[in-house]
Design a protein around this motif. Sequence first.
Motif, PDB file in Angstrom:
ATOM      1  N   MET A  60       0.836  -1.185   0.000  1.00 17.07           N
ATOM      2  CA  MET A  60       0.000   0.000   0.000  1.00 17.07           C
ATOM      3  C   MET A  60       0.880   1.248   0.000  1.00 17.07           C
ATOM      4  O   MET A  60       1.973   1.249   0.564  1.00 17.07           O
ATOM      5  CB  MET A  60      -0.909   0.034   1.230  1.00 17.07           C
ATOM      6  N   GLU A  61       0.401   2.295  -0.624  1.00 12.14           N
ATOM      7  CA  GLU A  61       1.089   3.566  -0.589  1.00 12.14           C
ATOM      8  C   GLU A  61       1.007   4.138   0.835  1.00 12.14           C
ATOM      9  O   GLU A  61       0.110   3.776   1.612  1.00 12.14           O
ATOM     10  CB  GLU A  61       0.466   4.527  -1.587  1.00 12.14           C
ATOM     11  N   PRO A  62       1.964   5.044   1.186  1.00  9.27           N
ATOM     12  CA  PRO A  62       2.049   5.514   2.576  1.00  9.27           C
ATOM     13  C   PRO A  62       0.736   6.038   3.159  1.00  9.27           C
ATOM     14  O   PRO A  62       0.387   5.708   4.301  1.00  9.27           O
ATOM     15  CB  PRO A  62       3.108   6.618   2.496  1.00  9.27           C
ATOM     16  N   ARG A  63      -0.023   6.826   2.401  1.00  7.27           N
ATOM     17  CA  ARG A  63      -1.258   7.386   2.943  1.00  7.27           C
ATOM     18  C   ARG A  63      -2.277   6.284   3.233  1.00  7.27           C
ATOM     19  O   ARG A  63      -2.914   6.266   4.298  1.00  7.27           O
ATOM     20  CB  ARG A  63      -1.845   8.410   1.974  1.00  7.27           C
ATOM     21  N   GLU A  64      -2.433   5.359   2.267  1.00  3.65           N
ATOM     22  CA  GLU A  64      -3.376   4.264   2.472  1.00  3.65           C
ATOM     23  C   GLU A  64      -2.898   3.341   3.580  1.00  3.65           C
ATOM     24  O   GLU A  64      -3.704   2.809   4.351  1.00  3.65           O
ATOM     25  CB  GLU A  64      -3.570   3.483   1.172  1.00  3.65           C
ATOM     26  N   LEU A  65      -1.586   3.133   3.672  1.00  2.00           N
ATOM     27  CA  LEU A  65      -1.034   2.282   4.727  1.00  2.00           C
ATOM     28  C   LEU A  65      -1.363   2.842   6.094  1.00  2.00           C
ATOM     29  O   LEU A  65      -1.750   2.095   7.005  1.00  2.00           O
ATOM     30  CB  LEU A  65       0.481   2.145   4.545  1.00  2.00           C
ATOM     31  N   ARG A  66      -1.238   4.137   6.275  1.00  2.00           N
ATOM     32  CA  ARG A  66      -1.562   4.756   7.572  1.00  2.00           C
ATOM     33  C   ARG A  66      -3.031   4.517   7.933  1.00  2.00           C
ATOM     34  O   ARG A  66      -3.348   4.206   9.085  1.00  2.00           O
ATOM     35  CB  ARG A  66      -1.251   6.252   7.532  1.00  2.00           C
TER      36      ARG A  66
END
Length: 277
Positions: free
Chosen positions: A1-7
């Motif tokens: 996942m990309e960083p924003r979605e991962l958070r």
Amino acid sequence: MEPRELRRAIEAGRATASELGLRVDDAVVVHNSDRVALRLVPCDVLVRVAPLGHLADSEFEVEVARRLADVDAPVAELDPRVEPRVYVRDAFAVSLWTYYEPVGPEVAPADYADVFLRHHAALRRLELDAPHFTDRVAAALRAVNDREQSPELSDADRELLSGTLDGLSSAISLDAVGEQLLHGEPHPGNLLSTRRGPLFIDLATCCRGPVEFDLAHAPEEVGQHYAGADQGLIHRCRALNWAMFSAWRWRRDDQMPDRGHWRVEGLNQVRAALDRR
């Protein structure tokens, strides 16, 4: 996942566990791809978080895990402290699993074959509606043949993958003597060495096909310890598996870490597997 979605996924996993009465002080990312696996502490639960588009896959995985636990299969189990189901939170599908502390070295080939035999025997005891392995091949083939899904794949490599997927899928279906429920992707990364012994994880890929399709995901020595396995069929399945792996890596929306490396490595492994045949 990309960083924003991962958070967002981490927060969804933490919040779900907390609302179920588990103490969560921290979350450690164990694996990050199109879905993420988190170890929550101090409750020591493994949480799998997937985008809501994968809800059906998550629910299927939980059902497979529940059914396999009933027949004492060598698989990771759902966390017994919460209801065994998929929870939906903030556009994510969340499931909670027992966390197993890794122990010892990698599983030896003979032990790998033994856990395969026990797992396949348990799978034969289930009556479960699961896709055929050729359905997964067909999905990979669509991704390869659709330039919008795989715009960066060269014409030569597209032809290689398309021909391999189509030709080997048909050949394996004709060559297979018997079929049964399979794990689907039992590679070394999906076999944990634990205090309970080797346990398979990542059960969402369960499908029907010949046992050689499963064996082709393991190191080559493993198939030699599996009684009755067709070694030639294993080699054909290995080439097919690498072709499917490569097809997923070339999708425009693939989120596997270090995707650039695995795109090149996947194609190299397809060529090597075809040469060995």
